[in-house]
Scaffold this motif. Sequence first.
Motif, short mmCIF file in Angstrom:
data_model
loop_
_atom_site.label_atom_id
_atom_site.label_comp_id
_atom_site.label_asym_id
_atom_site.label_seq_id
_atom_site.Cartn_x
_atom_site.Cartn_y
_atom_site.Cartn_z
N ARG A 58 2.27 10.98 -6.60
CA ARG A 58 1.99 10.32 -7.88
C ARG A 58 0.92 11.09 -8.65
NH1 ARG A 58 0.38 5.37 -6.17
NH2 ARG A 58 2.57 4.77 -5.93
N ALA A 59 -0.13 11.54 -7.94
CA ALA A 59 -1.19 12.31 -8.61
C ALA A 59 -0.64 13.59 -9.20
CB ALA A 59 -2.31 12.62 -7.62
N ALA A 60 0.26 14.24 -8.46
CA ALA A 60 0.85 15.48 -8.97
C ALA A 60 1.72 15.19 -10.20
CB ALA A 60 1.67 16.15 -7.87
N ARG A 61 2.47 14.11 -10.13
CA ARG A 61 3.35 13.75 -11.24
C ARG A 61 2.55 13.39 -12.49
NH1 ARG A 61 5.92 10.28 -8.64
NH2 ARG A 61 4.93 8.35 -9.38
N ASN A 62 1.40 12.74 -12.27
CA ASN A 62 0.58 12.29 -13.42
C ASN A 62 -0.40 13.36 -13.91
OD1 ASN A 62 1.85 9.90 -13.02
ND2 ASN A 62 0.05 8.74 -12.38
N GLY A 63 -0.43 14.50 -13.23
CA GLY A 63 -1.39 15.52 -13.61
C GLY A 63 -2.82 15.08 -13.39
N GLY A 64 -3.04 14.22 -12.40
CA GLY A 64 -4.39 13.75 -12.11
C GLY A 64 -4.83 12.57 -12.95
N GLU A 65 -4.00 12.12 -13.89
CA GLU A 65 -4.33 10.97 -14.74
C GLU A 65 -3.83 9.68 -14.10
OE1 GLU A 65 -6.14 11.07 -17.56
OE2 GLU A 65 -6.43 13.20 -17.11
N PRO A 66 -4.45 8.51 -14.42
CA PRO A 66 -3.98 7.25 -13.84
C PRO A 66 -2.60 6.86 -14.37
CG PRO A 66 -5.63 6.84 -15.53
CD PRO A 66 -5.60 8.33 -15.31
N THR A 67 -1.87 6.12 -13.56
CA THR A 67 -0.58 5.59 -13.99
C THR A 67 -0.80 4.52 -15.05
OG1 THR A 67 0.36 5.99 -11.80
CG2 THR A 67 1.54 4.45 -13.22
N LEU A 68 -0.09 4.63 -16.17
CA LEU A 68 -0.28 3.70 -17.29
C LEU A 68 0.96 2.87 -17.58
CD1 LEU A 68 -2.27 6.02 -19.75
CD2 LEU A 68 -3.17 4.33 -18.14
N GLU A 69 2.07 3.16 -16.95
CA GLU A 69 3.30 2.43 -17.20
C GLU A 69 3.82 1.84 -15.88
OE1 GLU A 69 4.67 1.78 -20.06
OE2 GLU A 69 3.35 3.04 -21.28
N PHE A 70 4.17 0.54 -15.91
CA PHE A 70 4.71 -0.14 -14.74
C PHE A 70 5.93 -0.94 -15.16
CE2 PHE A 70 0.15 0.36 -14.02
CZ PHE A 70 0.13 1.01 -12.80
N ALA A 71 6.90 -1.00 -14.27
CA ALA A 71 8.13 -1.71 -14.59
C ALA A 71 7.90 -3.21 -14.70
CB ALA A 71 9.19 -1.42 -13.52
N GLU A 72 6.98 -3.72 -13.91
CA GLU A 72 6.73 -5.15 -13.90
C GLU A 72 5.24 -5.40 -14.10
OE1 GLU A 72 9.02 -7.36 -13.85
OE2 GLU A 72 10.81 -6.23 -13.24
N ARG A 73 4.74 -6.43 -13.48
CA ARG A 73 3.33 -6.81 -13.58
C ARG A 73 2.42 -5.70 -13.05
NH1 ARG A 73 1.40 -12.46 -10.74
NH2 ARG A 73 -0.76 -12.54 -11.50
N VAL A 74 1.26 -5.53 -13.69
CA VAL A 74 0.30 -4.53 -13.23
C VAL A 74 -0.07 -4.83 -11.77
CG1 VAL A 74 -2.05 -3.65 -13.55
CG2 VAL A 74 -0.62 -4.14 -15.54
N PRO A 75 0.03 -3.84 -10.87
CA PRO A 75 -0.22 -4.11 -9.44
C PRO A 75 -1.58 -4.73 -9.15
CG PRO A 75 0.83 -1.97 -9.71
CD PRO A 75 0.51 -2.46 -11.09
N PRO A 126 0.82 -1.21 0.00
CA PRO A 126 0.00 0.00 0.00
C PRO A 126 0.86 1.26 0.00
CG PRO A 126 -0.78 -1.57 1.65
CD PRO A 126 0.54 -2.07 1.16
N ALA A 127 0.47 2.21 -0.83
CA ALA A 127 1.17 3.48 -0.88
C ALA A 127 0.73 4.35 0.29
CB ALA A 127 0.88 4.19 -2.19
N THR A 128 1.65 5.18 0.79
CA THR A 128 1.30 6.12 1.84
C THR A 128 0.52 7.28 1.22
OG1 THR A 128 3.30 7.43 1.54
CG2 THR A 128 3.45 5.53 3.03
N PRO A 129 -0.22 8.04 2.03
CA PRO A 129 -0.93 9.22 1.49
C PRO A 129 0.02 10.17 0.77
CG PRO A 129 -1.71 8.71 3.69
CD PRO A 129 -0.54 7.81 3.45
N GLN A 130 1.24 10.33 1.30
CA GLN A 130 2.20 11.23 0.66
C GLN A 130 2.62 10.70 -0.71
OE1 GLN A 130 2.41 9.98 3.73
NE2 GLN A 130 2.20 11.78 5.10
N GLN A 131 2.81 9.38 -0.81
CA GLN A 131 3.18 8.79 -2.10
C GLN A 131 2.05 8.92 -3.11
OE1 GLN A 131 4.17 4.91 -0.54
NE2 GLN A 131 6.36 5.22 -0.85
#
Length: 300
Positions: A26-43, A17-22
């Motif tokens: 992530r939301a700020a980095r993605n501009g509010g869009e969902p994460t679409l790229e992952f290094a490994e298997r989709v979580p 689980p990600a912390t609230p800060q993480q």
Amino acid sequence: MEQTDLRSPMVTAAVRPATPQQRAARAARNGGEPTLEFAERVPYDAYVRASTLHRLQQPLSDDPGEMSFLMVSQIMELYFGLTCHELREAQRQLRADRIWEALPSLRRAALHLEGLNAAWQGLRWMTPADFNRFRNLLGEGSGFQSAMYRQLEFLLGLRDPTLIRPFRRQTEVYAELTAALAAPSLWDDVVALLSRRGFDLPAELLDRDVAVEHEPDPAVEAAWVRIYADGGPDNHLRLLGEALTEVAERFGDWRWHHIKAVQRTMGAKVGSGGSAGLAWLQRSMARVVFPELWSARTAM
């Protein structure tokens, strides 16, 4: 088929689980869009194992309706297991005299049984002709042979040692069922709790062989009459009684839906597992879960 261990570093990192800060970063980095790229298997897949679940359906025919029958059966198996999980947690709490803490598990169990009942709706389309197109491919396979359903029945106090015989050559499953049959049912634990709470119950009832199905006892019925006579908001035993009643009622609904589904799809034919089919199910309905909770209502 890929079998990834959830304990491996890759998957653990993916599902931790990600912390609230993480999450905020992530939301700020993605501009509010969902994460679409992952290094490994989709979580999500690492946690839910969705790709594994969707590979478990292997129909034996080309009939399009068989997938409904197969998947609904698998969904019911999952609900059997989930309900058993909740009932065992309720038992654990009741054995420690934590009635209030047992109530959430019982309420969840009743809701899971509602989901189990809803699964029957996915088979309402099936007529005898529809079922007959693939029924012969099931051989002697039958829902009668569900080990997890037997676990659920044993937990609810419905006990018949002969019903574990089909599993004798599946040593692990047979051992689990044998252990479940030898352990107290949820109702046995409730009766023991009533005794600890000062209700006068016969010693032979408290010391009986729990592998044998419980027979209704007037002393247990009288205890529930007294419990329900106290309408106070802090009467945890009455709340326990109502939570157990809800579980019993929802389980009874499932058995009734099973009978109606059999009538709809095969009438009174002999079951594929060799039982009398409809007649067998109708006889099983006469075995009442938590019987004194129901009979006590006549005296209230």
